[in-house]
Design a protein around this motif. Structure first.
Motif, short mmCIF file in Angstrom:
data_model
loop_
_atom_site.label_atom_id
_atom_site.label_comp_id
_atom_site.label_asym_id
_atom_site.label_seq_id
_atom_site.Cartn_x
_atom_site.Cartn_y
_atom_site.Cartn_z
N ARG A 105 0.83 -1.21 0.00
CA ARG A 105 0.00 0.00 0.00
C ARG A 105 0.86 1.26 0.00
NH1 ARG A 105 -5.44 -1.69 3.39
NH2 ARG A 105 -5.90 -3.35 1.92
N ASP A 246 -3.99 -3.07 8.29
CA ASP A 246 -5.32 -2.66 7.81
C ASP A 246 -5.67 -1.30 8.41
OD1 ASP A 246 -7.96 -2.77 6.77
OD2 ASP A 246 -8.67 -3.46 8.73
N ASP A 250 -5.51 2.81 6.56
CA ASP A 250 -6.60 3.79 6.47
C ASP A 250 -6.13 5.14 7.01
OD1 ASP A 250 -8.40 1.97 5.43
OD2 ASP A 250 -10.04 2.60 6.74
MG MG Z 1 -8.95 -1.61 5.52
#
Ligand code: MG
Ligand code: IPM
Length: 364
Positions: A105, A246, A250
């Motif tokens: 990411r 995770d 964000d």
């Molecule tokens: Mg997420």
């Protein structure tokens, strides 16, 4: 001329708008290229498929996409179907079925984006979060007993394996090594979680010895949220367990200005199976079907897809087109405070790609 076989899986909600936009960008690239082409096959899996067939994708679905060179995914989530069914029935089935154990990411503040950290220069925030994508808190191990009775009990067991931790650490160190700063932060919570996270820390030390040129440190996950806000420039490559990453991703996406621009690659580094690329944002049912979705998260995911295929020049061209478009606030979608539509942003990126395809010698 190489033809890459791409599976498109729009899934639910705005996935049905942004995946075709991503395909359009790939088609615009291919039209201008003499060296590669794409062959797309679309799969209508997701919430609507579930309503018809009782499953999110067919039982032999993985076999239908196993031979593809890459997968472009939209989102899975439906207001009428429980989230754990949509997640486990489609996205996790593909990620785990194809052992896409590295979720990558990247986060940057793109030109023209108004990011919330006012003390931070755009160049101070340039991170790649590596999320362990095959086990940990998402192992799916656990159960419920005494359902509905006062003594009901439930467990979600997080499992870390030595092989699983070694391979994600090695991937993260290698990625850190490939970036200019050669800097890795290993996120942990071994103060409170005294078994698996302690093993995680030990394996980080072991693998670090294979990468003497990478500078690395360890940060507790709670402290890392404050560090992302107060000292963003001290971070570069970050590796964390499935759930920790995770949550951190964000936060990272919000700090970069919008969830609508953040991309992801679910990567099988060994290339035994196709890897899958998708925007981070979910299905966003509140704006679906209105043409308001920001396709930039998908375009950036397309950049990652092209890099995975080894088409680095094409990837750079798409990223430059995306940055030119974000720099122009008249092309900002609603999530960025603008009024542009998915179609307008897509047309602008495609137009730039067509222009950039003109060989330098012939350019005006
Ligand atoms: Mg997420
Ligand atoms: C993500 C998402 C998913 C996840 C959701 C949709 C289950 O938040 O890709 O980060 O938690 O993995």
């Amino acid at each position: 001329m190489i033809t890459y076989r791409i599976a498109t899986i729009p899934g639910d909600g705005i996935g049905k708008e942004v995946v075709p936009a991503g395909q359009q960008v790939l088609e615009a690239l291919a039209k201008a290229s003499k060296s590669f082409a794409f062959e797309f096959e679309n799969f209508d899996w997701g919430g609507d498929y579930y309503r018809k067939h009782g499953v999110m994708m067919p039982a032999d679905g993985l076999d239908a996409i196993r031979g593809k060179d890459a997968i472009l995914f939209g989102s899975a989530g439906d207001p009428d179907i429980p989230d754990h069914i949509t997640l486990w029935g489609l996205r996790l089935k593909i990620c785990q079925g194809f052992d896409q154990y590295a979720n990558v990411r990247p986060t940057r503040i793109l030109p023209g984006i108004d990011a919330p950290l006012k003390r931070c220069k755009p160049e101070d925030l340039n991170w790649v979060i590596v999320r362990e994508n095959s086990e940990g808190e998402y192992s799916g191990v656990g159960g419920r007993v005494h359902q509905g009775h006062p003594i009901e009990a439930a467990t979600d067991v997080s499992i870390l394996t030595r092989a699983g931790v070694e391979r994600i650490m090695r991937f993260a160190f290698r990625l850190a090594q490939s970036r200019p700063r050669k800097l890795l932060t290993v996120i942990t919570k071994s103060n409170a979680q005294r078994h698996a996270m302690v093993m995680w820390d030990e394996i980080a030390v072991e693998i670090s010895k294979e990468f003497p040129d990478v500078k690395w440190d360890k940060e507790l996950v709670d402290a890392s949220t404050a560090r992302m806000i107060n000292r963003p420039a001290t971070l570069d490559t970050i590796v964390a367990t499935n759930l920790h990453a995770d949550i951190l991703s964000d936060l990272a996406a919000a700090l970069a200005g919008s969830l609508g621009i953040a991309p992801t690659g679910n990567i099988d580094p060994e290339r035994r199976f196709p890897s899958m690329f998708e925007p981070i944002h979910g299905s966003a049912f509140d704006i679906m079907g209105k043409g308001l979705a920001n396709p930039v998260g998908t375009f950036w995911s397309v950049v990652m897809l092209l890099e995975h295929l080894g088409e680095f020049d094409a990837a750079t061209r798409v990223m430059q087109a995306v940055e030119a478009v974000t720099a122009d606030t008249s092309l900002h979608t609603r999530d960025l405070g603008g009024t542009a539509t998915t179609a307008q942003v897509t047309a602008a990126v495609c137009a730039l790609l067509e222009k950039s395809a003109v060989p330098a010698a012939n350019a005006a």
